[in-house]
Design a protein around this motif. Structure first.
Motif, short mmCIF file in Angstrom:
data_model
loop_
_atom_site.label_atom_id
_atom_site.label_comp_id
_atom_site.label_asym_id
_atom_site.label_seq_id
_atom_site.Cartn_x
_atom_site.Cartn_y
_atom_site.Cartn_z
N UNK A 58 -7.99 11.22 3.44
CA UNK A 58 -8.07 10.53 2.15
C UNK A 58 -6.69 10.20 1.57
N UNK A 59 -6.61 9.04 0.95
CA UNK A 59 -5.44 8.50 0.25
C UNK A 59 -4.37 7.94 1.17
N UNK A 60 -4.48 8.19 2.48
CA UNK A 60 -3.49 7.62 3.39
C UNK A 60 -3.60 6.10 3.46
N UNK A 61 -4.82 5.57 3.25
CA UNK A 61 -4.97 4.11 3.24
C UNK A 61 -4.34 3.51 2.00
N UNK A 62 -4.48 4.17 0.85
CA UNK A 62 -3.84 3.69 -0.38
C UNK A 62 -2.32 3.74 -0.25
N UNK A 63 -1.83 4.79 0.36
CA UNK A 63 -0.39 4.92 0.62
C UNK A 63 0.12 3.73 1.41
N UNK A 64 -0.60 3.40 2.47
CA UNK A 64 -0.19 2.28 3.33
C UNK A 64 -0.25 0.96 2.58
N UNK A 65 -1.29 0.76 1.78
CA UNK A 65 -1.40 -0.46 0.98
C UNK A 65 -0.21 -0.59 0.03
N UNK A 66 0.17 0.48 -0.59
CA UNK A 66 1.33 0.47 -1.49
C UNK A 66 2.58 0.05 -0.73
#
Length: 297
Positions: free
Chosen positions: A200-208
């Motif tokens: 979880x949250x690794x996809x948001x990190x990458x998007x950022x």
């Protein structure tokens, strides 16, 4: 013929969904390289893929987490376009082709996602979204988004699935890691998945990080993908919640600690762990109720 897309599927006890996912890819007319990275599954889900010449299986001796497994898959991939796909996803006809067309149409498109739906066909939260800043997360957690009609800038809900589905592709701040097509050139510019996240949250990190480097993130509403959310984690909900909340803390501190005063960031941290405590209490009560029900039976 060389592959147009390398698909990386991280599997952990996905059961029959894994083979359904692979079959969905095989039904596509595109030339696709399929790489399954297994995080030490124990449910026999890999057995359905044994002997398939078009599937490369990489077995990790332990559950190394989603981000690390994705990076392992990338190192084995050969195509220009990389598709990160959860094993509990499958495509509607033509969806994958539409994602690829959107990527090819814009040289600055670094990441593309589609219309993510639940099994009943309703749109799933997270397929198109804004970045969940600490303030936006506070608004969502306490139900303040109901005031968005009066003060839209202040009480904005970062999940966009409640808004009307657009009739054309649009640029968004973030998409879901459940189905994420990425341009290899963009990944080489941005860097690999952050292995500091386990789940979880690794996809948001990458998007950022993609947006920080100037790469566009596109949402393609005509590309429908069904996602049986939570299949891989349903047997260990507390384990999933621990890593989800730990990931949230990492994400907030990594990207927002300079925008929020120390005291406020401390309150955010307390709020995240308070939410974690409530979730654990919920699952504990649920488990106790099930055990009590079985005892009575």
């Amino acid at each position: 013929m060389s592959a147009v897309i390398s698909t990386i599927i991280v599997n952990y006890n996905a059961g029959e969904f894994l083979r359904n996912c692979v079959d969905s890819l095989r039904n596509c007319s595109l030339e696709i390289e399929i790489i399954v990275v297994d995080n030490a599954s124990t449910d026999g889900s890999l057995e359905s893929l044994l002997g398939l010449p078009y599937v490369q299986i990489i077995k990790n001796p332990a559950n190394v987490g989603f981000a690390t497994a994705c990076n392992i898959g990338v190192r084995a991939a050969s195509a220009q376009f990389l598709l990160f796909l959860n094993p509990d996803c499958f495509f509607k006809s033509g969806a994958l082709t539409r994602l690829l067309e959107a990527m090819r149409a814009d040289d600055r498109a670094g990441m593309v996602g589609g219309f993510l739906t639940n099994l009943d066909g309703t749109e799933q939260a997270g397929g198109r979204r804004a970045v969940p800043t600490p303030w936006r997360s506070f608004v969502r957690a306490f139900g303040l988004a109901r005031f968005s009609d009066r003060w839209p800038q202040l009480f904005f809900d970062f999940h966009l699935h409640k808004q009307p589905l657009p009739d054309h592709l649009i640029e968004v701040e973030a998409i879901s890691g459940a189905c994420m097509m990425v341009r290899r050139e963009a990944m080489q510019d941005v860097g690999e998945w952050d292995e500091g996240y386990f789940l979880h949250c690794e996809d948001l990190d990458w998007c950022m990080r993609f947006r920080q480097k100037g790469w566009k993130i596109l949402f393609v509403p005509s590309a429908q993908i069904t996602h049986a959310l939570g299949v891989c984690g349903r047997s260990r909900p507390m384990f999933v919640e621990w890593h989800k909340h730990k990931g949230m803390i990492r994400f907030y501190h990594k990207f927002f600690r300079h925008q929020y005063p120390g005291v406020l960031m401390g309150l955010v941290t307390v709020g995240v762990w308070l939410r974690f405590g409530l979730m654990i209490a919920y699952y504990s009560a649920k488990r106790a109720g099930q055990a009590l029900g079985l005892g009575r039976g």
